[in-house]
Design a protein around this motif. Structure first.
Motif, short mmCIF file in Angstrom:
data_model
loop_
_atom_site.label_atom_id
_atom_site.label_comp_id
_atom_site.label_asym_id
_atom_site.label_seq_id
_atom_site.Cartn_x
_atom_site.Cartn_y
_atom_site.Cartn_z
N VAL A 60 0.82 -1.22 0.00
CA VAL A 60 0.00 0.00 0.00
C VAL A 60 0.85 1.27 0.00
O VAL A 60 0.32 2.37 0.19
N TYR A 61 2.15 1.12 -0.23
CA TYR A 61 3.04 2.29 -0.24
C TYR A 61 2.57 3.38 -1.21
O TYR A 61 2.67 4.57 -0.90
N PRO A 62 2.02 3.06 -2.38
CA PRO A 62 1.59 4.13 -3.30
C PRO A 62 0.44 4.98 -2.77
O PRO A 62 0.23 6.10 -3.27
N SER A 63 -0.33 4.46 -1.81
CA SER A 63 -1.53 5.18 -1.37
C SER A 63 -1.24 6.62 -0.96
O SER A 63 -1.86 7.55 -1.47
N PRO A 64 -0.28 6.88 -0.03
CA PRO A 64 0.00 8.27 0.32
C PRO A 64 1.05 8.92 -0.59
O PRO A 64 1.20 10.14 -0.57
N VAL A 65 1.77 8.11 -1.39
CA VAL A 65 2.89 8.65 -2.16
C VAL A 65 2.43 9.21 -3.49
O VAL A 65 2.95 10.24 -3.96
N ILE A 66 1.48 8.57 -4.14
CA ILE A 66 1.04 9.02 -5.47
C ILE A 66 0.54 10.47 -5.45
O ILE A 66 0.91 11.26 -6.32
N PRO A 67 -0.32 10.87 -4.47
CA PRO A 67 -0.74 12.28 -4.46
C PRO A 67 0.43 13.25 -4.35
O PRO A 67 0.42 14.32 -4.98
N PRO A 176 1.09 -14.57 9.58
CA PRO A 176 1.46 -13.84 8.35
C PRO A 176 0.39 -12.86 7.89
O PRO A 176 0.70 -11.73 7.51
N GLN A 177 -0.89 -13.27 7.95
CA GLN A 177 -1.96 -12.37 7.56
C GLN A 177 -2.08 -11.20 8.53
O GLN A 177 -2.28 -10.05 8.12
N ILE A 178 -1.94 -11.48 9.82
CA ILE A 178 -2.04 -10.41 10.83
C ILE A 178 -0.95 -9.37 10.60
O ILE A 178 -1.21 -8.16 10.61
N MET A 179 0.27 -9.82 10.37
CA MET A 179 1.38 -8.89 10.21
C MET A 179 1.28 -8.12 8.89
O MET A 179 1.67 -6.94 8.82
N ALA A 180 0.76 -8.75 7.84
CA ALA A 180 0.59 -8.03 6.57
C ALA A 180 -0.42 -6.91 6.73
O ALA A 180 -0.20 -5.78 6.25
N VAL A 181 -1.54 -7.20 7.42
CA VAL A 181 -2.55 -6.16 7.66
C VAL A 181 -1.98 -5.07 8.55
O VAL A 181 -2.21 -3.87 8.34
N LEU A 182 -1.20 -5.48 9.56
CA LEU A 182 -0.59 -4.50 10.46
C LEU A 182 0.40 -3.60 9.73
O LEU A 182 0.46 -2.39 9.98
N GLY A 183 1.15 -4.18 8.81
CA GLY A 183 2.08 -3.38 8.01
C GLY A 183 1.35 -2.33 7.19
O GLY A 183 1.80 -1.19 7.07
N SER A 184 0.21 -2.71 6.62
CA SER A 184 -0.59 -1.76 5.85
C SER A 184 -1.12 -0.64 6.73
O SER A 184 -1.10 0.55 6.35
N LEU A 185 -1.59 -1.00 7.93
CA LEU A 185 -2.12 0.00 8.85
C LEU A 185 -1.03 0.99 9.28
O LEU A 185 -1.29 2.19 9.40
N VAL A 186 0.18 0.49 9.52
CA VAL A 186 1.28 1.37 9.90
C VAL A 186 1.59 2.35 8.77
O VAL A 186 1.83 3.55 9.01
N LEU A 187 1.59 1.87 7.53
CA LEU A 187 1.84 2.76 6.40
C LEU A 187 0.76 3.82 6.29
O LEU A 187 1.05 5.01 6.07
#
Length: 539
Positions: A60-67, A176-187
């Motif tokens: 989800v890195y592009p979410s805040p970066v693209i704007p 693995p699913q928990i940490m992937a979702v957590l990584g997205s939330l942190v971003l």
């Protein structure tokens, strides 16, 4: 306790294990599981799933970066609609390539070294994005982080499954699913609350942190005992199991059971052996599960969430969309994590598919019976400042799409999301586990990528009033809009949701007919079930 002292008991237990698990053996297994020390096992699993945290962060890195890049003063870095779409979407192509390479890496390097290897392209990718001087560096960085994500998606579930014991495999399998979702939330949190302080380059630098921590800590973690035995490193395998289970436990008996299973699969799978039901049945189940998981519509819903809400007249502030979805996913995956080893895998898969079926059916029927003109009127009103509109009673019926979407995501995250990855690592035979897990990742990403193209033909169309729909908000959506076909309004938006509902009904049938219950079973018992077909192994 020395292994030699345990040998008579081990051989006797192994003999019973190969026929029918007697009650005395079951009692010994329960006593053994209660005697284990899990602290080091939890530590090894946590270190491994830092790779999934990085995967969720990169996704989800592009979410805040693209704007920020769309308004960048430098022409070399400024993104238009076309380049922004590629910046977001090439990640999935990199992930598919990572899944392909994992088919080789998992069996050649091993699970642990494959995870460590993924840190290299991930770190280089983040560095390229942090120091990017042009769009080419940004795209290459996205490809590399996607490649790393594909490798970890295939390696980490297998590693966790092979170091775990039946008592906690369900809990750890959901990590693995928990940490992937957590990584997205942190971003999302960094992009939203620190966006005014942190430049987009610093978000890439922040992505380096979990990668570097993971590779350093993994140096002190053991490799999978099953992989070490498959490589003939018996002493290292025994030491690895001792470290994971504790020196004062009867780990030698488990070691002999694992060794007995590995001995039967000492060679890598050949083309001729694919015809063996012991090989092809679990692989087919795992691949079909990944295929059905994507056909249930989860990627389309997550990628096109804002466009769906606009078409169904849901009034929701865009800055809260992703965070709300992430919180629902995180909450649901945590429910699955604590329930898998108690309720079982199959019951959660049934509940998950049932909730998704009802949610998709509700969404499809709502869109079909809700007049399009009313949807357009409500949607258009949301584009006008509320200060210019007279106060009107809230139309609560517009909450139906929101609630249906939330329940769909909840249903997915508590069953068909994490359990498909867990079952993949549990049921695949050892000699084909590395190759087959990579195949599952490739099928998953390519199915998701293909499905979004067909969904786009319906979602991105002509808005009420004859004007084109609002520009897509997601990177993958923007990429697909470049290939927008002329017949995109041939079907209504209800058609894909009704299709997803049919697939979810198929998921229920597939779960009941083809998926074995693996709760509380060792990997050796699961392999014996597929080898012999005796259901007594799974009782």
């Amino acid at each position: 306790m020395e292994p030699s002292a345990q040998e008579p008991l081990v051989r006797k237990t192994s003999s019973s294990y190969r026929t029918f698990p007697q009650s005395a053996v079951k009692r010994l297994d329960k006593e053994y599981l209660r005697s284990l020390h899990n602290k080091r096992l939890y530590l090894a699993a946590f270190v491994a799933v830092l790779g999934n945290f990085s995967f969720g962060f990169a996704l989800v890195y592009p979410s805040p970066v693209i704007p920020a890049l769309e308004a960048h003063p430098s022409p070399a870095l400024r993104l238009d609609q076309h380049t922004a779409s590629w910046f977001g979407s090439v990640f999935t192509l990199g992930a598919a390539a990572g899944g392909l390479s994992a088919m080789l890496l998992n069996d050649r390097l091993g699970r642990k070294l494959s995870i460590m290897f993924s840190a290299l392209p991930s770190a280089v990718g983040y560095a390229l994005m942090a120091g990017a001087q042009g769009i080419g560096m940004l795209l290459l960085g996205r490809v590399l982080t996607g490649y790393a994500g594909g490798v970890t998606s295939a390696s980490i579930p297998v590693y966790i499954s092979e170091i775990s014991h039946p008592g906690v495999r369900g809990l750890l399998g959901a990590c693995p699913q928990i940490m992937a979702v957590l990584g997205s939330l942190v971003l999302y949190a960094l992009g939203k609350y620190l966006g005014l302080v942190l430049d987009w380059r610093w978000l890439a630098v922040a992505g380096e942190v979990p990668v570097l921590v993971m590779i350093v800590l993994l140096c002190f973690m053991p490799n999978s005992p099953r992989f070490l035995l498959s490589q003939g490193k018996d002493d290292e395998a025994l030491g690895s199991l001792c470290w994971l289970r504790g020196k004062d436990t009867d780990y030698a008996r488990e070691y002999e059971q694992i060794k007995d299973s590995v001995r039967k699969q000492s060679r890598r799978v050949s083309c001729a052996e694919i015809k063996d039901p012991f090989i092809y049945k679990p692989i087919l189940i795992a691949v079909v599960m990944r295929f059905l998981q994507q056909l249930s519509g989860v990627t389309c819903v997550l990628v096109y969430l804002q466009s769906i809400f606009k078409k169904t007249s849901v009034i929701l502030k865009p800055e809260y969309d992703a965070t709300l979805v992430g919180l629902v996913r995180l909450f649901s995956v945590m429910i699955a994590a604590v329930s898998m080893d108690k309720a079982g895998r199959k019951i959660l898969l049934f509940v998950s598919a049932g909730v998704m079926l009802v949610s998709n059916l509700t969404m499809g029927l709502y869109i079909h019976f809700m007049p399009a003109s009313q949807n357009g009127t409500i949607a258009n009103k949301t584009l006008v400042s509320s200060a210019n509109l007279p106060a009107e009673p809230t139309n609560y019926i517009t909450l139906i799409p929101l609630l249906a979407t939330m329940f769909f995501i909840m249903g997915y995250a508590m069953g068909w999301g994490p359990i498909t990855w867990l079952l993949m690592s549990e049921i695949l035979p050892l000699k084909a586990r590395g190759v087959a897990s990579g195949l599952c990742v490739v099928v998953s990403w390519l199915t998701a990528f293909t499905l979004t193209q067909f969904f786009l033909r319906v979602v991105v169309g002509t808005a009420p009033g004859g004007c084109l729909a609002a520009p897509p908000q997601t990177p993958l959506h923007q990429l697909m809009s470049a290939f927008r076909p002329a017949f995109q309004e041939a079907f209504g938006l209800e058609v894909p949701f009704l299709f997803f509902a049919v697939i979810c009904a198929g998921n229920i049938l597939f779960t009941g007919c083809c998926i074995p219950e693996t709760k509380g079973r060792s990997l050796e018992q699961i392999e014996a079930f597929f080898r012999t077909g005796r259901r007594s192994f799974m009782r």
